[in-house]
Scaffold this motif. Sequence first.
Motif, mmCIF file in Angstrom:
data_model
loop_
_atom_site.group_PDB
_atom_site.id
_atom_site.type_symbol
_atom_site.label_atom_id
_atom_site.label_comp_id
_atom_site.label_asym_id
_atom_site.label_seq_id
_atom_site.Cartn_x
_atom_site.Cartn_y
_atom_site.Cartn_z
ATOM 1 N N THR A 1 0.745 4.190 -2.740
ATOM 2 C CA THR A 1 0.685 5.534 -2.345
ATOM 3 C C THR A 1 1.779 6.298 -2.808
ATOM 4 O O THR A 1 1.495 7.629 -3.252
ATOM 5 C CB THR A 1 0.403 5.626 -0.938
ATOM 6 N N ARG B 1 -15.075 7.742 -6.332
ATOM 7 C CA ARG B 1 -15.653 6.846 -5.659
ATOM 8 C C ARG B 1 -14.539 5.778 -5.451
ATOM 9 O O ARG B 1 -14.134 4.993 -6.122
ATOM 10 C CB ARG B 1 -16.830 6.216 -6.257
ATOM 11 N N GLY B 2 -14.140 5.729 -4.043
ATOM 12 C CA GLY B 2 -12.933 4.676 -3.729
ATOM 13 C C GLY B 2 -12.954 4.588 -2.232
ATOM 14 O O GLY B 2 -13.302 5.564 -1.489
ATOM 15 N N GLU B 3 -12.228 3.436 -1.815
ATOM 16 C CA GLU B 3 -11.969 3.258 -0.374
ATOM 17 C C GLU B 3 -10.759 4.079 0.285
ATOM 18 O O GLU B 3 -10.606 4.613 1.354
ATOM 19 C CB GLU B 3 -11.808 1.965 -0.015
ATOM 20 N N ASN B 4 -9.668 4.246 -0.737
ATOM 21 C CA ASN B 4 -8.423 4.714 -0.135
ATOM 22 C C ASN B 4 -7.477 4.973 -1.460
ATOM 23 O O ASN B 4 -7.921 4.522 -2.642
ATOM 24 C CB ASN B 4 -7.739 4.015 0.877
ATOM 25 N N ASP C 1 0.803 -1.085 -0.071
ATOM 26 C CA ASP C 1 -0.158 -0.126 0.010
ATOM 27 C C ASP C 1 0.837 1.300 0.149
ATOM 28 O O ASP C 1 0.692 2.392 -0.561
ATOM 29 C CB ASP C 1 -0.872 0.161 1.211
ATOM 30 N N GLN D 1 -6.245 1.926 -3.578
ATOM 31 C CA GLN D 1 -7.508 1.388 -4.296
ATOM 32 C C GLN D 1 -7.832 2.096 -5.508
ATOM 33 O O GLN D 1 -7.944 1.637 -6.675
ATOM 34 C CB GLN D 1 -8.758 1.092 -3.418
ATOM 35 N N VAL D 2 -7.511 3.365 -5.369
ATOM 36 C CA VAL D 2 -7.982 4.313 -6.310
ATOM 37 C C VAL D 2 -6.861 4.214 -7.518
ATOM 38 O O VAL D 2 -7.149 4.311 -8.528
ATOM 39 C CB VAL D 2 -8.059 5.750 -6.062
ATOM 40 N N ASP E 1 -7.552 0.809 -9.357
ATOM 41 C CA ASP E 1 -8.720 1.016 -10.142
ATOM 42 C C ASP E 1 -9.115 1.914 -11.147
ATOM 43 O O ASP E 1 -10.004 1.884 -11.896
ATOM 44 C CB ASP E 1 -10.174 0.512 -9.150
#
Length: 327
Positions: free
Chosen positions: A263, A296-299, A259, A302-303, A306
């Motif tokens: 990032t 629209r995403g969680e973090n 992660d 993930q963005v 996706d």
Amino acid sequence: MGVRRPADGIADYCEQDVELYHSQRRPVGERAYGLMAHAVTRGTRAMRAHADVAPAYGLAGVEGVAEARDRLADALDVQIVAFPQHGVVRTPGTAELLTAAAREGLVDMIGGIDPISFDHALDEQLDLVFDLADRYGIGVDIHLHDRDDKGVRVLRGIVERTRALSLRGKVTVSHVFCLPFLAERELDALAGDLADLDIALTTVAPNESLVLPVAALREHGVRVGLGSDGVRDAWSPFGNADMLHRAHILGWVTDVRLDEELTACYTVGAHGGADVMGLPRADLTPGSPADFVLVRGENVPQVLVDMPQRDIVVHGGRVVARNGELV
């Protein structure tokens, strides 16, 4: 987009560029506006645009990009580079066009390209480019593709002139394919010089072997940005002016998994370009620019993976795009 033909080297690509330019029915300003507007809808807040300058085009590229910049002034911050894609010395008349662009205040930066391997004039090209930057108070952005000692020689020449002319913080070298092949000791020494003179670097993350060692450079304090190269032109059918996608590619070619690594790819894509352009980071901290994207995403990891639709793009505190369209 015209049909690409096989090409062997920069000169062949440039020849196809000229043919494509003369076959276009839409003026440069209209085409530039379409690309830059598309970039806005994908969340781009600022752009350094390299406009080709050569006798085949005159200053039409610079003027067309400036026209598009003015039309998008409320949605996009733009720096314009007078870029000698056909070479500075090998193509007679180019130096005079670069001088005119700088003298008339049409551009923010003067470009250069492979002074040794393409222009065959290391000192002549660098002297001219740096003299223009010094004389007219603008920046330098040189594209350097050499992967061997020629690239290192050019980079050292850039360091020397940046120091001699006190152009600290005003010079960028793009691509810099020679750096990934250096031994750690030599890389550290060059990175130290780049950081000392605040010379910025950019990468387009073309593949695993040519992407800049971003983490190592940033440890030395070097500003490193992520960029998008040619977009569906005579050079390549690929490119989409989407920096989130480019950050995704950076993660892909460097084979990141964690992660924090994902990032970091996002960070160089989202903020590295601002660092290179001398703009404040839009990082949602108090006092930062009101430039942001809603997805629209969680973090963040993930963005990055996706690449969801950019639902709303805000620039300067106002909505400039919604659901992939300018407003």
